[in-house]
Structures are given as structure tokens and as C-alpha cells.
Design a protein around this motif. Structure first.
Motif, PDB file in Angstrom:
ATOM      1  N   SER A  58      35.956   4.580 -10.562  1.00 54.07           N
ATOM      2  CA  SER A  58      34.840   3.855 -11.179  1.00 54.07           C
ATOM      3  C   SER A  58      34.616   2.493 -10.509  1.00 54.07           C
ATOM      4  O   SER A  58      33.575   1.871 -10.686  1.00 54.07           O
ATOM      5  CB  SER A  58      35.084   3.691 -12.683  1.00 54.07           C
ATOM      6  OG  SER A  58      36.410   3.284 -12.920  1.00 54.07           O
ATOM      7  N   GLY A  59      35.552   2.000  -9.742  1.00 49.62           N
ATOM      8  CA  GLY A  59      35.392   0.826  -8.895  1.00 49.62           C
ATOM      9  C   GLY A  59      34.858  -0.399  -9.598  1.00 49.62           C
ATOM     10  O   GLY A  59      35.320  -0.736 -10.705  1.00 49.62           O
ATOM     11  N   ALA A 106      33.846  -0.347 -13.196  1.00 56.18           N
ATOM     12  CA  ALA A 106      34.879  -0.399 -14.240  1.00 56.18           C
ATOM     13  C   ALA A 106      34.956  -1.780 -14.867  1.00 56.18           C
ATOM     14  O   ALA A 106      35.357  -1.932 -16.031  1.00 56.18           O
ATOM     15  CB  ALA A 106      36.242  -0.014 -13.661  1.00 56.18           C
ATOM     16  N   ALA A 107      34.571  -2.813 -14.103  1.00 57.22           N
ATOM     17  CA  ALA A 107      34.625  -4.185 -14.617  1.00 57.22           C
ATOM     18  C   ALA A 107      33.607  -4.407 -15.730  1.00 57.22           C
ATOM     19  O   ALA A 107      33.678  -5.380 -16.468  1.00 57.22           O
ATOM     20  CB  ALA A 107      34.393  -5.185 -13.480  1.00 57.22           C
ATOM     21  N   LYS A 108      32.660  -3.488 -15.858  1.00 55.64           N
ATOM     22  CA  LYS A 108      31.634  -3.605 -16.902  1.00 55.64           C
ATOM     23  C   LYS A 108      31.920  -2.690 -18.094  1.00 55.64           C
ATOM     24  O   LYS A 108      31.190  -2.692 -19.085  1.00 55.64           O
ATOM     25  CB  LYS A 108      30.255  -3.253 -16.317  1.00 55.64           C
ATOM     26  CG  LYS A 108      29.816  -4.103 -15.138  1.00 55.64           C
ATOM     27  CD  LYS A 108      28.369  -3.807 -14.757  1.00 55.64           C
ATOM     28  CE  LYS A 108      28.027  -4.293 -13.353  1.00 55.64           C
ATOM     29  NZ  LYS A 108      28.307  -5.707 -13.076  1.00 55.64           N
ATOM     30  N   MET A 109      32.957  -1.889 -17.987  1.00 56.73           N
ATOM     31  CA  MET A 109      33.230  -0.861 -19.000  1.00 56.73           C
ATOM     32  C   MET A 109      34.105  -1.369 -20.143  1.00 56.73           C
ATOM     33  O   MET A 109      34.782  -2.381 -20.037  1.00 56.73           O
ATOM     34  CB  MET A 109      33.963   0.329 -18.347  1.00 56.73           C
ATOM     35  CG  MET A 109      33.099   1.204 -17.483  1.00 56.73           C
ATOM     36  SD  MET A 109      34.126   2.578 -16.872  1.00 56.73           S
ATOM     37  CE  MET A 109      32.962   3.347 -15.750  1.00 56.73           C
ATOM     38  N   ARG A 110      34.117  -0.581 -21.226  1.00 54.46           N
ATOM     39  CA  ARG A 110      35.071  -0.722 -22.321  1.00 54.46           C
ATOM     40  C   ARG A 110      36.273   0.183 -22.061  1.00 54.46           C
ATOM     41  O   ARG A 110      36.125   1.239 -21.446  1.00 54.46           O
ATOM     42  CB  ARG A 110      34.432  -0.262 -23.643  1.00 54.46           C
ATOM     43  CG  ARG A 110      33.221  -1.055 -24.080  1.00 54.46           C
ATOM     44  CD  ARG A 110      33.675  -2.372 -24.701  1.00 54.46           C
ATOM     45  NE  ARG A 110      32.534  -3.089 -25.273  1.00 54.46           N
ATOM     46  CZ  ARG A 110      32.302  -3.168 -26.588  1.00 54.46           C
ATOM     47  NH1 ARG A 110      33.140  -2.601 -27.456  1.00 54.46           N
ATOM     48  NH2 ARG A 110      31.266  -3.831 -27.041  1.00 54.46           N
ATOM     49  N   GLY A 111      37.408  -0.175 -22.597  1.00 47.60           N
ATOM     50  CA  GLY A 111      38.601   0.653 -22.461  1.00 47.60           C
ATOM     51  C   GLY A 111      38.419   2.036 -23.047  1.00 47.60           C
ATOM     52  O   GLY A 111      38.895   3.039 -22.498  1.00 47.60           O
ATOM     53  N   SER A 134      36.586   3.874 -20.350  1.00 45.22           N
ATOM     54  CA  SER A 134      37.332   3.990 -19.094  1.00 45.22           C
ATOM     55  C   SER A 134      38.562   4.890 -19.239  1.00 45.22           C
ATOM     56  O   SER A 134      38.957   5.568 -18.291  1.00 45.22           O
ATOM     57  CB  SER A 134      37.693   2.572 -18.620  1.00 45.22           C
ATOM     58  OG  SER A 134      38.924   2.516 -18.004  1.00 45.22           O
ATOM     59  N   VAL A 190      37.933  -4.579 -22.435  1.00 42.28           N
ATOM     60  CA  VAL A 190      36.787  -4.671 -21.529  1.00 42.28           C
ATOM     61  C   VAL A 190      37.258  -5.140 -20.146  1.00 42.28           C
ATOM     62  O   VAL A 190      38.284  -5.812 -20.032  1.00 42.28           O
ATOM     63  CB  VAL A 190      35.722  -5.627 -22.143  1.00 42.28           C
ATOM     64  CG1 VAL A 190      36.207  -7.068 -22.126  1.00 42.28           C
ATOM     65  CG2 VAL A 190      34.382  -5.496 -21.427  1.00 42.28           C
ATOM     66  N   GLY A 191      36.497  -4.758 -19.105  1.00 39.84           N
ATOM     67  CA  GLY A 191      36.874  -5.118 -17.732  1.00 39.84           C
ATOM     68  C   GLY A 191      36.352  -6.472 -17.308  1.00 39.84           C
ATOM     69  O   GLY A 191      35.696  -7.182 -18.090  1.00 39.84           O
ATOM     70  N   GLY A 192      36.659  -6.860 -16.064  1.00 34.88           N
ATOM     71  CA  GLY A 192      36.193  -8.161 -15.575  1.00 34.88           C
ATOM     72  C   GLY A 192      36.353  -8.291 -14.072  1.00 34.88           C
ATOM     73  O   GLY A 192      36.946  -7.434 -13.419  1.00 34.88           O
ATOM     74  N   LYS A 203      39.673  -3.057 -14.224  1.00 34.77           N
ATOM     75  CA  LYS A 203      39.223  -2.177 -15.305  1.00 34.77           C
ATOM     76  C   LYS A 203      39.725  -2.743 -16.641  1.00 34.77           C
ATOM     77  O   LYS A 203      40.606  -3.609 -16.658  1.00 34.77           O
ATOM     78  CB  LYS A 203      39.734  -0.747 -15.080  1.00 34.77           C
ATOM     79  CG  LYS A 203      41.230  -0.544 -15.261  1.00 34.77           C
ATOM     80  CD  LYS A 203      41.594   0.954 -15.262  1.00 34.77           C
ATOM     81  CE  LYS A 203      43.078   1.123 -15.590  1.00 34.77           C
ATOM     82  NZ  LYS A 203      43.464   2.534 -15.714  1.00 34.77           N
ATOM     83  N   PRO A 204      39.195  -2.270 -17.754  1.00 35.27           N
ATOM     84  CA  PRO A 204      39.706  -2.706 -19.055  1.00 35.27           C
ATOM     85  C   PRO A 204      41.155  -2.255 -19.220  1.00 35.27           C
ATOM     86  O   PRO A 204      41.522  -1.194 -18.701  1.00 35.27           O
ATOM     87  CB  PRO A 204      38.818  -1.967 -20.062  1.00 35.27           C
ATOM     88  CG  PRO A 204      37.700  -1.348 -19.285  1.00 35.27           C
ATOM     89  CD  PRO A 204      38.128  -1.244 -17.870  1.00 35.27           C
TER      90      PRO A 204
END
Lengths: 327, 327, 327, 327
Positions: C227-228, C231-236, C239, D183-185, D263-264
Motif C-alpha cells: 500500500s506504500g 498507507a500513510a492515509k489509512m486507518r489501522g 490496513s 492511523v498512518g503518517g 502505516k497505521p
């Protein structure tokens, strides 16, 4: 720099008179049931427990190994195995007078040249105490080899030019102890059940890797395997009949014999001329008699260290050998 | 596996009777003016040009080194230096009869055990011809050391137990040549102008790295430095007075002497009992007399290889030493 | 420094306009029948044969690979595989005018800073031509993986922000070609049949080793897997439902997708402001238009290089994995 | 395998809920006065002290670092620096219910595949707690770089797709905390004062070494430097005007910016479908809600780890660079 091996690695740390000595073993496969009894036996052999002519400090250290990681319920997890031995009996005060003295035969001056700084307390990293970590790593390596049917056994075969054990050698050792002197010796290693095909043909020949491993032991001055230096006197027609266990750098499956020469421990109690550095960096030569507790013959406690280093060297080469050929 | 060193690396390739022998030197600093004359001299020493008792194949090979990269107008660029020597005089037909023969003292059977496949033509990688690449790498390493004021000089000091040079040794060599036999020897290396502080205190001790480098040379059976095996017979009060040039694994700045024992070359022309594998994999023992052109004493051509390996080993440790201390 | 990998190693050499480009593959197991057809296909893909928007030099080079060692009758011997590609069509004269010019976006000035010397002819080591050696090594690595049921397939998925292939992307490329400009792109790699348990938990995580391998390709600016960056924009909770093929640095056995961003090739034919060094070392800025034959979009020829680097990275980790656990 | 770097090495050990976490730093030059205050600040940053949305376990751990070797009176000795952090607040009982559960998004199953054995207590080696050792090594590396005029500064620039810091991001984090989700960052690293000429032209390009270092951090999914993925959309005429700080793998002396996508954290408190292995090895899927104390956004505590890994990577390349050119 303080790591031995690549696929089976031992990284060690600790000064002789610092807080602790220890190491990290990386690359031990998972699911090895660690034989703690063998480990304790190996550490006892290194301490020279109940052995004559051994430093009382060595014998009184308890060498209690604390495992910090990598072992769960006595079984290896595949993760790094870290271990620690606290320095319980370090009499740094014995060494206070050495703050400005560069002891002959020791690495004191070499450290100063290298790092521009020096730990005067008992030789720092160059102390024989550092070999504890080698023995722990080696004991686990020997267990891995045992699972492949290999065994390593080292013993002292010569002390001060006399065969060992013999009453001549014992007399020599007793004489040295009386005079506050020390003496050298030779250790022989026998590797049995050696797997064939182990060793790399060019630079990491089995004999080169063994030589490096064994020459890294404090006080080692020479290494030979099989017919060794005697081979230089032989004819080809004679030498071709010998299977030394290594051919072209690769193990043949036959037994392998190595010999390591150890110089006398440089810590003696006779008066010696030493270089002394004063607070202003001026160097003078003085006649000094060292105190402290030391071995008469460092070779006596070396066999278990020889086994340890050879075992770790061989495990590394075996791990490489696993990828030699398409199945 | 076929790479020596880490900060100054030599990677070698090539079979004795394949297309070419060569190597890649990585980590040579830029702006070194390569002394091609020294390189040619070193290659001539390896070939044993004008030397008695040396294989005529060795002497007739031209060893013309072609540089493929890394050198522009005779100056190193900092990029990898690749070089190639074509095999011009490989009489593979000489070896045709060896297709099924495992020669005693050679690595034939060991290769088979390791790789399940074998190049029967002249020993493949295990031939002494492989040392050309070592000599090229070592010649450049010696030039780097020379810029730091260091020199390495190796020479044969003993042949078949006789001091060399001497008329006894010459007689011995002549006798072996007549009988189709071979004989061992000892090479001594003298390192002068050695920088102090070089070598790592634990596993990469200067003596361990030298031992590994020198024991990786074909036919080496033993290594010692300084007082060596004789130290095992000494007292501490005697041994402490010697500065062998290495202390605690670190160079002191004093000269260093190493000795390497070489076994007799296993290629002899006397009849020998050999293992022979037929087309069905059956092994029998047969009395066989080998043909081909071979050295009477492999040690005679070894000094330049000893210098090469030691030089590369030292350059590696010096490069590490550059990062030892905050300025 | 010019070696990739440890258990399966590629050492490369050669400048873009020197004598030859080549490499040494060490650690290839014996008894692999080398698929020369696949190798030729891979080299053709790298040259971009019959591909539009590719430099005519690239297409006209024959890339005839000469194997110098390690292969006997098409089968690997276990010894190092050295190979060579002569530079047949190097028009160094094209570059004569560049002797004093530091081209923008190229490594010209960086080499000068690093080595204090520079090969002005076509970028020296930093030329895309260097990737030939990677493709040869990678092709053999892919064959080793194929034997384990794994496949790697890379393709261009985006050019200048447009999906590829698409007529928008083709228009964009044609426009760049007309204007003498270049454009960037994205390559996606799909790894199928991946063995489980491959990758080291800490520093040599599978994704770290792949990132290093792929970011070492000239012009690579970014790397992501699974997801690269999304993934930084996703919720756990979102993900956690994804199996990206790697968990804790270790392969799970599911397919793995990586993406690499390539910048536009810096070689363009539009007038540009450049730094120029004259004979006295004085630097001025000048408006210059470069000549020579260059790619419009370097990403178009990158997929086979991406496959090659990833394949070599994975072979290394698989070889380590062989020693993970006691059987 | 558990060692990062070669000339400046960090070897780490320890499971999340074992006895201790620690490491050995090898290759730190002598005579560096260690800035213990910076080290404590770095460890506080990693713990997220006084930070919102951080696991209470992380904040309550004291992370008291005990140095076991290599430092005398606050100054490095040149010998290996070993350090230890005891696990004081490991509530393994929290994890008892996890004995048979393979948590989604965690490395539980991957470890099992790799080693055939698994430490169920808090993820073993794959826990974020392992990063303490990285921070200690990195803090010392940053001090070495500071002495050369270099600084590294990382910060969170994006959370769940929102710029950070911003009230939108804070709302998002608060929402996740309420829902038991994560959440990711994205973390951005700025390297200033970078020395020129650092990085190896081929495989150990500066960007490749940074990518490997940063992608080895738990939860990292993507890496880019300079114009990064945006470069894939650019024209050459545009991209040639940018100095990203790296050219041909070598630093130019300009500032360098890297971005890492995280990732989250997979540890969330929402009900999830999980694979469960019973005593007989049978796997079923069950709906499970995890307990324990966890971060809402693992990226928040990542900047100091990003700095640490980048700093160690750069020190390694600088040490190599010291040998690039003849003086």
C-alpha cells in the motif's frame, strides 16, 4: 572489528576491569536446545578450576552467565543471543600503580598508539578475560557441530619445550612459579567427523579461516595444520601419501589436526625495565616489579578457547556450504 | 568467497585452463599513479623467469595484463580496476588423460565433494596459476604502502630443510628434478617502516589477518610471526624483551617478520597410487605416472605472492585505522 | 563498494566509454544449467530493441556477452562467473566538448568532489550502460528463483503522470522527443510464488533490502511496496486487512508489489545553463546545448533492471534463510 | 542479520518482553565526549513523553540506559560500547491470551514461518520497543556528524492524509483514539551541512543506503528523497534545475530531504477477524478484540528513529569516503 564470523557471528564487548564482559551471538538457528551443562563445563575449563599454575583471580571469578535474549525455556529462538558476565572480583586498586606504566609484552603502548587513550586497568580489551565471550559462543557452535556428528577436542601437548603432561613439564612449571616467571606452550586441536566439502577454494580456505580464528587468541604466535612446518622438509612423493583432512582449502572428510604456539604470559613478577610516562608525557625507563595474580603458562587454559574459535569458524563455513550446489 | 578484503578488495576469477584469469580491485583510492614497471617485475618474479627448477609452462606464459577499467592515462580513477590475463599456453590435451583420475595431493576429489562437478583440466581454480591475480592486486597494494613509507620483502630461506640459498639446497633441488620428485620450503617476509596502531584488538588482530592472508596461498601449511613456535619454548622474562612488531594485535611500529611453510608441489612424475573413477562412478586404485610440466619447489616462486597477500591485508587494516580516533 | 550482495554477489566494473563493461558473479551454486536465451532476452529488453523513444546508441550496441570463467558446457561450476561486454560503439568524440562542462542533473561534479578526478566521457561509472552487468547477474538470479517456483515481472505503469501504455503517454513521449526534452516514469514489480520466511527481522527486512537494491538503480527517486505511501492515509482497521506479502520484514508467501519512481533522464537537447571549469579551474556559467544520443524516458528500459536487482536481493536472503532453523 | 553498518556498527538484541533490550556499538572512534543529555532527550522523544496519543506503556518505561563498556569517564575508548535497558514494565500477562492468536498486521505468523517457533509476548523482536537500541546508536552517530558540522532533523509532516501539526490532524487522532483505531503518517527528514563526496557510485549510493536504513524501521512502507515520486511526473528541463543533494549516488553538499511513509500501527482495539492456532495446530478464524496499551499513530514517535538510522548510515559512508583519494 569486534565481531567474528558472518553467518554465525559473535560480537563481544567489555574491558577486563569494567562493569561486565559479554557478547551477542547472531545466526544461531532456532530450535537448538542449549546444553547448559556443556557451557558450564567449558567455562570451568577456561577458568582452570582445580588446575595448578593458574591465576587465583581466574579461579575465583564465578563467571555467572546471564542470558538476556534469544533463549526461551532453554531453546534458541533464532533471534540474537545476548549474554553478560559481571566482573565481580576486579581489584582495580592492584592496577592503580600501573596508570603511568607501559608493561613490557603487553598491549599498553599499542593501545595508546591506536586510540590516543588507554584503560590502564588490567589491559582493557587485551586481557585474557575477554576469552570468556569466545567460550560461550564456541560452546554453542560446538553443539551445532555435534548435531552434525562433528567433535573438536584440544589439549596442551607441550610446555616450555617439554611434552605435556610429563613430570619434566610439571617441574618446569613449578620452577617458573617459584621464580615469578612464566613459560610458553603448544596446544593441539583434533577435529573428528568433519563434514566433507567445507571451505572456500580461494581466500576462505578452511586452513586460512582456522588460522585467522586461532591466531586471534591472545598470545598465539604460530599456527600449523597437518604436517605443518615439517612439510617444508618433505618430498612430494612422501607428502602426497598424507591426507591432512584439507585439500585445496576444502575438507576431505578425514580428521584434521592443528597446532597453535602460545608465548609465555607477559605478566611476570620478576623485576623488568619498563617505559613510564609521567603527567607531562615524558617517557623514562625504570626497573619495576609487577604485582597482581597471573598464570604461569597461559597455554594451560587455552584448549577450550582453541575449540571455541575453531568451532565458530567451521559453523560459518558449513553455513556457506549449504548453498554450494543446486540440489 | 572469491573476494579478499573489505575496504581494499580483490575479487578473482578464472580456471587454470579456461579462457582467462583475472580480477577486480575495488577500493583503490583515486589519483595513484600506477607503477607498471613494478607490476611487470612482480609478474616476472611469479613466473620465475630465468629461475631454475620452475615449470616451463609458467616461464613461457606471457601474462600480458590487460586493464579493462579504473585506470585513465596510468592514474587510478577511484573506480574498480578490472584486469585480465588470457590463457595463451594451456595445453588441455595434456590433461585429457586426467578426466577420470583424482590426483593425490590435489584438490580434485575435494572439488567433487563440494560442487558435485569438477573441471579436470589442470586443477581449475586450485591451480597455482590463480596467484597471478593476487600478484596484480598485491602490487598495487604495495604501491599504496610505499606511499606511506612501508616496504614488504619476502624471500625463500629454506628448501627441504636446507638453508637457501646454499649449495646443499641446490643439490637437493637438482636431485628432485632428476627423480621427478618435488620438495617443500619456507618463505620469510620482512615488513619495514610499518605504521603504528594498525590492527584490530580482538578478532582482526594484525597477526590473524596476516595468517589468514598467507595461509590462503596454495600449498601453505604453517604460519608464524616474530619468535613464532620458538616462543612456546621460552620464558616470559626472555620473551618480554622481544618487540615482534605486534602487541595485542596492534602494530608497534617495529619491523615484523613472518614465516610461511610450503609443502612440496603434489605434481610429481614418479609413479603413484591414485583413485580413478570410471564412467559408471566406480572407484578403483591404479598405479599412474603423471605427465605435464611442473615446479620442483613451489616455494621458489611464492615470495612475491606472500608479499602481495600481506600487502593487501595491511592496506585493509590501515584503511580501518583511519577511523580509529576523533582528530 | 562495487559489489552487491554477500552470499550471492555481483561485482561490476567498467566505464561507459572505456574498454569494456563487465562483472563477476560469486556464490552461484554449481550445476545450474544457464538459460542463455533468457539472458539474451533480458539484454534485449535493456537495450530497448525495437522500442520507440530509446537512444540509438543503446539499440545499436550488440552487448555480446563473453563468459570468461565459471561455466563449463553451459553449466555453472560453483566457481566465480566472470563476463565481459566490449564497448564497441563508444563515440568518445561526441563527448570531447564535455571535457570542461559539468552537465546539470549528471554526476559530473559529484565525482570530482569525491575523487578529485573525473572521466568526462559519457559519465564514467554513472552511465546507464553500467546496468548491463546488473542484468546479467539478475538473469542468473531469476533462473535460481525460477527453480524455486518464484517469478519476477516488472513493467512501466506511468509516464509523466499518465498511465502507461496509453495514447496520452505516447503523445507525451513524442512531444518530449520533438522538443529534445525527457520525462519521468514509474515501474511496478510483481513478485509471485514468493517463498515464505524470507527476510531478516531487524535491519535486513525484505522491504529494506529491496529498497536498497532498487534505489541503487540510476535515476530512482522513490520506492514503495504494497500500500506504500497510501498507507500513510489509512486507518489501522483498513490496513490490517491487507496482506502486502511482507510482515515484520519477513515474507508471508503472498505476492509482493513494489513501485519505483524514476526521474527524467538528465540528458536533454534543450539549451541549459551549465557550470564550466576552464584549464585554470575557474568556474563560469554558460548557456549550452548538449549533443549525443539519449533516451526520452529512462523508465522505459528500467523494468528488466528492476527485476534483476530484486532477484539478486531475494537470492541473498533465501541463502541466509537456509540456515534459520535446526531441521 | 541483527547488525547495521560495517565501519560504524550497531548490533542489537532483546525481545519486547524479555529480560532486556540492548546493543553494541562498534567502530565509534576514541576520544568522543558522549553528550548524555542529547541521548536522554532522544530517548524521551522516542518514548513520546508528554505527547498525546502515545501508548502509556511507552511513556511509563524509564528506559534507563546502562553502559557496560567502551566509555571511561564519559569519553569513548575506541572499544565496543555495549548498553542495556532492562524491561521494567512488561506486563506479559496482558499477552497471555495471545498465546494462540496470530494478530493481523503483526509479524506473528511470519516469525512462525521463519523460525518454526514464536515468542507470543508483545511481538518479540518485531516490537517497536526494539527501536530504543537504534536511538542510542543513532544519538552517538549524530554526535559524530555534529563534529563535522552536519545536523539531522526529522518531524511528522502528515497524519492520515492531513498536514501535521493542524487541528484537522488532531481531530483525526482524537477520533481514532475514541474508536480504538489507528492511523498512518509521513515523516520528513532534513539533513543540513552535508559533506560533499559521500556515497558510493554503484550499489551503496547515498539514497540506497538511506532507503535501506529507513525502510528497516517498523511500519515503514515507502521512501523518497528530493523530488521523489513527483519526479516521475516531471520533464528533464524542469528536473535538471533541482539540486536534491545527491547526484549519481554521491552527496553534492546541498541539503537533503527524505520522506518515509508509515502505516497505521496494527494494534487496534476494534474487533477483528484473526487466525487462531489451537494446541493441535488447527487454525480457525475468530472475531477477537485485542487488549493492551498501544499508539494511535506510530509515526508520531518515529522522527527520532528516522534521525538515528540516517545518522548511522551516513557515518558509515563518511568512514568509507576517508579512503577515496590519495592525499
Amino acid at each position: 572489528m569486534n565481531t567474528f564470523g558472518d553467518l554465525f557471528r559473535l560480537t563481544t564487548f567489555g574491558e577486563s576491569h569494567g562493569t561486565a564482559i559479554g557478547g551477542v551471538i547472531d545466526g544461531c538457528p532456532s530450535r537448538l536446545t542449549i546444553d547448559m551443562e556443556l557451557l558450564q563445563t567449558d567455562l570451568r575449563r577456561r577458568r582452570g578450576e582445580d588446575m595448578s599454575f593458574v591465576s587465583s583471580r581466574a579461579q575465583s571469578e564465578k563467571d555467572e552467565v546471564e542470558f538476556l535474549s534469544g533463549v526461551l525455556d532453554g531453546v534458541s529462538e533464532g533471534t540474537p543471543i545476548a549474554f553478560l558476565i559481571r566482573n565481580s572480583d576486579a581489584r582495580s586498586s592492584d592496577y592503580e600503580t600501573l596508570r603511568s606504566v607501559l608493561r613490557p609484552g603487553h598491549a599498553d603502548e599499542a593501545y595508546l598508539l591506536k586510540y590516543g587513550i588507554r584503560d590502564h586497568r588490567g589491559g582493557g580489551r587485551s586481557s585474557a578475560r575477554e576469552t570468556i565471550a569466545r567460550v560461550v559462543g564456541g560452546s554453542i557452535a560446538k553443539q551445532l557441530l555435534r548435531a552434525h556428528g562433528m567433535s573438536l577436542e584440544a589439549r596442551v601437548v607441550e610446555v616450555g619445550g617439554k611434552p605435556y603432561p610429563s613430570s619434566e613439564a610439571t617441574d618446569l612449571l613449578a620452577g617458573c612459579a617459584r621464580e615469578g616467571d612464566s613459560v610458553g606452550g603448544v596446544v593441539e586441536l583434533l577435529i573428528q567427523g568433519m563434514a566433507a566439502g567445507v571451505g572456500e577454494p580461494l581466500f576462505d580456505k578452511l586452513q586460512a579461516v582456522l588460522a585467522s580464528a586461532l591466531m586471534s587468541i591472545p598470545a598465539a604466535k604460530g599456527f600449523e595444520y597437518g604436517s605443518g612446518f615439517a612439510a617444508a622438509k618433505m618430498r612430494g612423493s612422501e607428502s602426497n601419501k598424507i591426507d591432512d583432512g584439507i585439500s585445496g582449502g576444502i575438507s576431505t572428510g578425514a580428521d584434521i589436526r592443528c597446532r597453535v604456539a602460545f608465548k609465555p604470559t607477559p605478566s611476570i613478577h620478576k623485576p623488568q625495565t619498563m617505559r613510564v610516562i609521567d603527567a607531562d608525557g615524558r617517557v623514562t625507563e625504570q626497573q619495576i616489579t609487577l604485582q597482581g595474580r597471573h598464570d604461569v603458562c597461559v597455554a594451560l587454559r587455552a584448549p577450550v578457547v582453541v575449540e571455541a574459535m575453531a568451532a565458530m569458524a567451521i559453523v560459518n563455513l558449513i553455513n556457506k556450504h549449504n548453498n554450494d550446489s543446486q540440489k
